[in-house]
Motif scaffolding. Structure first.
Motif, PDB file in Angstrom:
ATOM      1  N   UNK A 197      23.368  25.173   2.101  1.00  0.00           N
ATOM      2  CA  UNK A 197      23.441  24.024   1.199  1.00  0.00           C
ATOM      3  C   UNK A 197      24.424  24.456   0.133  1.00  0.00           C
ATOM      4  N   UNK A 198      25.648  24.051   0.274  1.00  0.00           N
ATOM      5  CA  UNK A 198      26.764  24.508  -0.536  1.00  0.00           C
ATOM      6  C   UNK A 198      26.839  26.030  -0.438  1.00  0.00           C
ATOM      7  N   UNK A 199      26.601  26.753  -1.521  1.00  0.00           N
ATOM      8  CA  UNK A 199      26.798  28.201  -1.395  1.00  0.00           C
ATOM      9  C   UNK A 199      25.535  28.957  -1.020  1.00  0.00           C
ATOM     10  N   UNK A 219      35.340  22.386  12.122  1.00  0.00           N
ATOM     11  CA  UNK A 219      34.490  23.008  11.120  1.00  0.00           C
ATOM     12  C   UNK A 219      35.268  23.527   9.932  1.00  0.00           C
ATOM     13  N   UNK A 220      34.502  24.119   8.972  1.00  0.00           N
ATOM     14  CA  UNK A 220      35.148  24.625   7.764  1.00  0.00           C
ATOM     15  C   UNK A 220      36.071  25.801   8.077  1.00  0.00           C
ATOM     16  N   UNK A 258      30.161  19.875  10.740  1.00  0.00           N
ATOM     17  CA  UNK A 258      30.149  18.956   9.603  1.00  0.00           C
ATOM     18  C   UNK A 258      28.764  18.856   9.018  1.00  0.00           C
ATOM     19  N   UNK A 259      28.434  17.673   8.486  1.00  0.00           N
ATOM     20  CA  UNK A 259      27.152  17.474   7.825  1.00  0.00           C
ATOM     21  C   UNK A 259      26.027  17.594   8.858  1.00  0.00           C
ATOM     22  N   UNK A 312      29.695  20.647   3.109  1.00  0.00           N
ATOM     23  CA  UNK A 312      28.388  20.813   2.467  1.00  0.00           C
ATOM     24  C   UNK A 312      27.535  21.861   3.178  1.00  0.00           C
ATOM     25  N   UNK A 313      27.513  21.811   4.518  1.00  0.00           N
ATOM     26  CA  UNK A 313      26.673  22.742   5.263  1.00  0.00           C
ATOM     27  C   UNK A 313      27.450  23.921   5.826  1.00  0.00           C
ATOM     28  N   UNK A 314      28.741  23.798   6.016  1.00  0.00           N
ATOM     29  CA  UNK A 314      29.532  24.889   6.595  1.00  0.00           C
ATOM     30  C   UNK A 314      29.346  24.985   8.091  1.00  0.00           C
ATOM     31  N   UNK A 315      30.451  25.202   8.813  1.00  0.00           N
ATOM     32  CA  UNK A 315      30.325  25.305  10.273  1.00  0.00           C
ATOM     33  C   UNK A 315      31.623  25.860  10.850  1.00  0.00           C
TER      34      UNK A 315
END
Lengths: 235, 204
Positions: free
Chosen positions: B30-32, B139-140, B55-56, B6-9
């Motif tokens: 926040x998403x994209x 993370x992502x 993460x979140x 959701x937040x990207x990391x």
């Protein structure tokens, strides 16, 4: 005692500022069997008398000195059943610490938590204080340590201490013989001599209990045979 | 999109010779949509212990606050700082407490042990510890980070070389992930000092 009319309830201070139940608990401790501890430069020794009510009692089944963790042990003066309850609680606290931090609990932390339990029982409804004083001996990263915990929940670190029946003679004896650089083996001899001072009857490996913790940090209760060897050395 | 995305990391920690480095990206989205380009993912617990939380973001914030709380009380009671291994056990226990309603975070813990040896580990969101001798990622951008670190890592790097290696690995990996990036934050920790640097990469 003049404040006896205030001794019906634990949670009430007497006019002299005392909690009478704690005073009575200390009396119970003072009439218990003598126990003592000595902190040496490379370890700690704790010892106690083990006078049994009759020769028919199986002395091997009586264990007055107990370990709380592999590197911390405890001895008491006072009421045996109260001691068992405290040992159980302390062991649980030590294990909870280990489960959380995957590390052995430091001696000071375990003493603090045990003392907190004892204090709870001086400020709750419907309970009485524990009728024991404890001598906790341990060896951790801070070195060898010896703590005394009283029924009130106060605790002190000692170089050498005694509790129970013969306390004043024992402490005088310890004060005379204690030196800061005493080694563990000498401390064991001093402990035996101190116990002998007030001992009624013939001292042997079957009517005293001794435990040590050395630089290897393992708490060990000596067997009666080992105690007899030390007794022979002391003669 | 999964709640972890959701937040990207992007988070990575790497071991050097008597030192370690921990780095993260700076994007909060926040998403994209990108909301912030200066988001702090790595926090100092004490001079020799850092934790990064991916993460979140809301769970990362709360988890960080709870961990600081526990550590401050520990410092007061025991009159000493927590060892990295002990802290990792604490993080693991805290995460497992919420086994059936977890924090959506993946922490990366990096610290110097008592004998100045670097310690790094990561856990999953419910506290399964994963110790490593070389590097840990989260993370992502995790998958890209694994590749970049595996290719660029050498054992026993000095702090300067470790900084170069980790920066390159991080910047290369976040370029392959649309949810992380906007530069980087890197801490290089040796027994004597802590160096904090901001990296400039592709600002997208």
């Amino acid at each position: 005692m003049g404040d006896s009319q205030y001794s019906f309830s634990l949670t009430t201070f007497s006019p002299s500022g005392k909690l009478v139940q704690i005073e009575h608990a200390l009396t119970a401790v003072g009439s218990g069997q003598t126990s003592l501890g000595i902190k040496a430069s490379n370890g700690v020794v704790i010892a106690t008398e083990k006078k049994l009510p009759s020769i028919l009692v199986d002395e091997a089944s009586v264990q007055k000195i107990q370990s709380l963790t592999p590197n911390i042990g405890v001895v008491y003066s006072g009421m045996g059943p109260d001691f068992r309850v405290l040992v159980r609680k302390s062991r649980k606290q030590a294990e909870q610490y280990h489960m959380l931090y995957k590390e052995q609990i430091p001696v000071t932390q375990l003493v603090r938590e045990t003392a907190a339990v004892m204090q709870e029982f001086t400020q709750s409804g419907g309970v009485r204080p524990f009728g024991v004083s404890l001598l906790v001996a341990g060896y951790d990263d801070k070195g060898p340590q010896l703590y005394q915990v009283d029924p009130s929940g106060s605790y002190f670190s000692w170089k050498a201490s005694a509790m129970g029946k013969n306390v004043s003679n024992a402490k005088t004896f310890l004060e005379k013989r204690y030196t800061d650089d005493v080694e563990l083996e000498d401390a064991i001899h001093t402990a035996i001599l101190t116990l002998k001072e007030g001992f009624e009857g013939q001292i042997s490996g079957k009517n005293i209990e001794i435990a040590t913790i050395g630089p290897k940090r393992i708490f060990k209760v000596l067997t009666p045979a080992e105690i007899d060897d030390y007794l022979a050395e002391v003669e | 999109m999964s709640i972890f995305e959701y937040n990207g990391s992007a988070l990575v920690a790497m071991v050097g010779k008597n030192c370690f480095a921990i780095a993260s990206d700076r994007r909060l989205g926040v998403q994209l949509q990108t909301i912030a380009t200066d988001f702090q993912r790595i926090h100092k617990i004490h001079d020799r212990l850092f934790i990064g939380l991916s993460g979140l973001a809301t769970d990362a914030q709360t988890l960080y606050q709870r961990l600081m709380f526990r550590h401050k009380l520990y410092q007061l009671r025991e009159e000493r700082d927590m060892k990295p291994e002990t802290f990792a056990s604490l993080v693991s226990a805290l995460l497992y407490e919420k086994r059936f309603g977890p924090y959506f975070c993946q922490p990366v813990i990096a610290g110097l042990s008592d004998d100045d040896k670097p310690f790094i580990c990561t856990t999953d969101s419910i506290g399964a510890k994963e110790l490593a001798k070389d590097f840990v990622v989260a993370g992502t951008a995790g998958d890209s980070l694994y590749g970049a670190c595996e290719a660029m890592f050498k054992p026993d790097m000095e702090p300067e070389e470790l900084f170069e290696t980790l920066s390159q690995a991080l910047l290369a990996s976040v370029d392959r992930d649309c949810l992380s990036g906007w530069g980087g934050h890197i801490y290089i920790v040796t027994p004597t000092e802590v160096k904090e640097c901001t990296l400039k990469g592709r600002m997208d």
